[in-house]
Design an enzyme around this catalytic site. Structure first.
Site, PDB file in Angstrom:
ATOM      1  N   CYS A 113       0.821  -1.230   0.000  1.00 50.56           N
ATOM      2  CA  CYS A 113       0.000   0.000   0.000  1.00 50.56           C
ATOM      3  C   CYS A 113       0.848   1.270   0.000  1.00 50.56           C
ATOM      4  O   CYS A 113       0.327   2.361  -0.218  1.00 50.56           O
ATOM      5  CB  CYS A 113      -0.949  -0.010   1.193  1.00 50.56           C
ATOM      6  SG  CYS A 113      -1.944  -1.506   1.250  1.00 50.56           S
ATOM      7  N   HIS A 241      -3.406   6.841   2.848  1.00 48.23           N
ATOM      8  CA  HIS A 241      -3.846   5.566   2.278  1.00 48.23           C
ATOM      9  C   HIS A 241      -5.216   5.203   2.846  1.00 48.23           C
ATOM     10  O   HIS A 241      -5.432   5.280   4.060  1.00 48.23           O
ATOM     11  CB  HIS A 241      -2.805   4.487   2.592  1.00 48.23           C
ATOM     12  CG  HIS A 241      -3.291   3.110   2.298  1.00 48.23           C
ATOM     13  ND1 HIS A 241      -3.887   2.782   1.101  1.00 48.23           N
ATOM     14  CD2 HIS A 241      -3.303   1.979   3.054  1.00 48.23           C
ATOM     15  CE1 HIS A 241      -4.231   1.510   1.135  1.00 48.23           C
ATOM     16  NE2 HIS A 241      -3.893   1.003   2.302  1.00 48.23           N
ATOM     17  N   ASN A 271     -10.310  -0.523   0.257  1.00 49.15           N
ATOM     18  CA  ASN A 271      -8.850  -0.401   0.254  1.00 49.15           C
ATOM     19  C   ASN A 271      -8.319  -0.930  -1.075  1.00 49.15           C
ATOM     20  O   ASN A 271      -8.399  -2.126  -1.342  1.00 49.15           O
ATOM     21  CB  ASN A 271      -8.292  -1.210   1.443  1.00 49.15           C
ATOM     22  CG  ASN A 271      -6.776  -1.175   1.520  1.00 49.15           C
ATOM     23  OD1 ASN A 271      -6.099  -0.750   0.579  1.00 49.15           O
ATOM     24  ND2 ASN A 271      -6.236  -1.629   2.634  1.00 49.15           N
TER      25      ASN A 271
HETATM   26  N1  COA Z   1     -18.642  -8.980   9.934  1.00 46.85           N
HETATM   27  C1  COA Z   1     -19.046  -9.253  11.187  1.00 46.85           C
HETATM   28  N2  COA Z   1     -18.197  -9.580  12.162  1.00 46.85           N
HETATM   29  C2  COA Z   1     -16.881  -9.612  11.858  1.00 46.85           C
HETATM   30  C3  COA Z   1     -16.392  -9.347  10.579  1.00 46.85           C
HETATM   31  C4  COA Z   1     -17.336  -9.031   9.596  1.00 46.85           C
HETATM   32  N3  COA Z   1     -16.977  -8.731   8.331  1.00 46.85           N
HETATM   33  N4  COA Z   1     -15.053  -9.458  10.586  1.00 46.85           N
HETATM   34  C5  COA Z   1     -14.689  -9.788  11.844  1.00 46.85           C
HETATM   35  N5  COA Z   1     -15.803  -9.892  12.620  1.00 46.85           N
HETATM   36  C6  COA Z   1     -15.892 -10.237  14.015  1.00 46.85           C
HETATM   37  C7  COA Z   1     -14.676 -10.995  14.492  1.00 46.85           C
HETATM   38  O1  COA Z   1     -14.824 -12.372  14.212  1.00 46.85           O
HETATM   39  C8  COA Z   1     -14.670 -10.682  15.961  1.00 46.85           C
HETATM   40  O2  COA Z   1     -15.601 -11.523  16.598  1.00 46.85           O
HETATM   41  P1  COA Z   1     -15.246 -12.204  17.998  1.00 46.85           P
HETATM   42  O3  COA Z   1     -15.022 -11.041  18.931  1.00 46.85           O
HETATM   43  O4  COA Z   1     -16.461 -13.014  18.280  1.00 46.85           O
HETATM   44  O5  COA Z   1     -14.007 -12.985  17.736  1.00 46.85           O
HETATM   45  C9  COA Z   1     -15.221  -9.267  16.024  1.00 46.85           C
HETATM   46  O6  COA Z   1     -15.904  -9.036  14.790  1.00 46.85           O
HETATM   47  C10 COA Z   1     -14.160  -8.208  16.209  1.00 46.85           C
HETATM   48  O7  COA Z   1     -13.151  -8.444  15.273  1.00 46.85           O
HETATM   49  P2  COA Z   1     -11.874  -7.549  15.237  1.00 46.85           P
HETATM   50  O8  COA Z   1     -10.956  -8.084  14.192  1.00 46.85           O
HETATM   51  O9  COA Z   1     -11.336  -7.350  16.605  1.00 46.85           O
HETATM   52  O10 COA Z   1     -12.521  -6.151  14.755  1.00 46.85           O
HETATM   53  P3  COA Z   1     -11.841  -4.765  14.586  1.00 46.85           P
HETATM   54  O11 COA Z   1     -12.644  -3.760  15.280  1.00 46.85           O
HETATM   55  O12 COA Z   1     -10.354  -4.805  14.840  1.00 46.85           O
HETATM   56  O13 COA Z   1     -12.021  -4.510  13.019  1.00 46.85           O
HETATM   57  C11 COA Z   1     -10.795  -4.555  10.975  1.00 46.85           C
HETATM   58  C12 COA Z   1     -11.421  -5.377  12.088  1.00 46.85           C
HETATM   59  C13 COA Z   1     -10.125  -5.515  10.015  1.00 46.85           C
HETATM   60  C14 COA Z   1     -11.890  -3.790  10.272  1.00 46.85           C
HETATM   61  C15 COA Z   1      -9.768  -3.564  11.582  1.00 46.85           C
HETATM   62  O14 COA Z   1      -8.924  -4.254  12.453  1.00 46.85           O
HETATM   63  C16 COA Z   1      -8.941  -2.905  10.539  1.00 46.85           C
HETATM   64  O15 COA Z   1      -9.433  -2.209   9.681  1.00 46.85           O
HETATM   65  N6  COA Z   1      -7.600  -3.056  10.621  1.00 46.85           N
HETATM   66  C17 COA Z   1      -6.709  -2.441   9.682  1.00 46.85           C
HETATM   67  C18 COA Z   1      -6.683  -3.269   8.468  1.00 46.85           C
HETATM   68  C19 COA Z   1      -5.955  -2.611   7.356  1.00 46.85           C
HETATM   69  O16 COA Z   1      -5.952  -1.419   7.275  1.00 46.85           O
HETATM   70  N7  COA Z   1      -5.326  -3.402   6.503  1.00 46.85           N
HETATM   71  C20 COA Z   1      -4.683  -2.966   5.351  1.00 46.85           C
HETATM   72  C21 COA Z   1      -3.444  -2.270   5.674  1.00 46.85           C
HETATM   73  S1  COA Z   1      -2.799  -1.571   4.242  1.00 46.85           S
END
Ligand code: COA
Length: 315
Positions: A113, A241, A271
């Protein structure tokens, strides 16, 4: 050393739009969860278009916007992790399809990215050693090929698209004070290569990547401003980004950036990795939110792990 200015911008996205409701038919998720955790409402996905089609279209628009001929281009770099071929590089096929000169460097660059910002810096250095003064820098991704469509924690995040910039090198412009960095890590974000035993799909430690991003963006901004001897007030527009709207909002809040100075289009495109910054720049120009003289501070971060920041003026 001479610096560069952006003289032309273009973008290209596939026609097919995948909504959060569409995703809810494929994995256990829903619109409310996706919007509240990421800000994403839709993403564009290739159905009939190829990665090369997106590159070519964005490049043609940027070259026309710059008002130059392909024969004036002195180098072509495509930042990507998802090109149609490992070889030939997408940039090499653009040499043929755009009619770029044969005696110039054309290659793809993988910095995930952060790729577009790394490519801009490499382009600046190449043009300093070239008799030609224009360069073509493209960020393009077809991430829909690399997404595990059964993994709800990643498949909701990514989209396909391309953004292109024509840059001009001149002694009138100061050499850009780009900040680039890398901390080798395959746990936080991983896409296995062709020889790997596992399928070549994206896996990610989302929470750790989130933390990495919110720490890294303010550091990059501070370093760019220090190198540039500039202040936050000197910046007309911030382009980060587009990985998660909450990451951007967190930084805006922490650094007291006026929200209207910070562009977001993640709600529409998701993204798009290396494409996200040039896609945002092209859209900002289309919307007339930036124009000649605008100073844009950009920050990228992502797989590698990599990060980068720079401040560039528009011609
Ligand atoms: N729909 C519903 N529930 C979901 C889900 C979805 N699409 N994806 C994950 N969950 C659930 C998980 O299973 C978890 O459940 P649990 O608590 O029962 O285990 C819960 O939601 C929380 O998941 P978590 O991963 O802790 O959520 P989060 O608030 O961290 O959000 C992201 C997840 C991926 C959206 C967030 O971490 C993020 O955006 N990170 C940065 C990613 C990024 O920028 N990547 C590219 C870099 S260039």
């Amino acid at each position: 050393m001479d610096g560069i200015k952006i003289v032309g911008l273009g973008k290209s996205v596939p026609q097919k739009i995948l909504t959060n409701d569409d995703l809810a038919q494929m994995v256990e998720t829903n619109d409310e969860w996706i919007v509240s955790r990421t800000g994403i409402r839709t993403r564009h996905i290739c159905e009939t278009e190829s990665h090369q089609d997106l590159c070519l279209h964005a490049a043609k628009v940027a070259i026309a916007d710059a008002g130059i001929e392909p024969g004036q281009i002195g180098a072509c770099i495509v930042a990507t992790v998802s090109a149609d071929n490992v070889c030939p590089a997408a940039a090499c096929l653009l040499q043929r399809d755009l009619g770029l000169p044969e005696d110039i460097p054309c290659f793809d660059l993988n910095a995930a990215c952060t790729g577009f910002l790394e490519a801009m810096h490499v382009m600046e250095c190449i043009l300093n050693a070239s008799a030609r003064k224009f360069g073509l820098v493209i960020g393009c991704e077809e991430l829909s090929h690399l997404v595990n469509w059964e993994d709800r924690s990643t498949c909701i995040l990514f989209g396909d698209g391309a953004g292109a910039a024509v840059v001009e090198s001149s002694s009138e412009y100061a050499f850009t004070d780009t900040v680039l960095g890398c901390r080798g890590d395959e746990a936080l974000l991983h896409i296995p290569g062709a020889g790997a035993a596992e399928p070549s799909v994206i896996s990610m430690e989302g929470t750790a990547v989130f933390r990495f991003a919110v720490e890294m963006i303010p550091k990059c901004i501070a370093q760019v401003l220090e190198k540039k001897q500039a202040t936050m007030e000197d910046v007309d527009c911030f382009v980060f980004h587009q990985a998660n709207a909450r990451i951007i909002d967190h930084v805006v809040h922490k650094l007291h950036i006026p929200p209207e100075k910070c562009f977001k289009n993640i709600q529409e495109y998701g993204n798009t990795s290396a494409a996200s910054i040039p896609l945002a720049l092209a859209e900002l120009k289309e919307l007339k939110k930036i124009g000649p003289g605008s100073k844009v501070l950009m920050v990228g971060f992502g797989g590698g792990m990599t990060w980068g920041g720079t401040m560039v003026e528009l011609a």
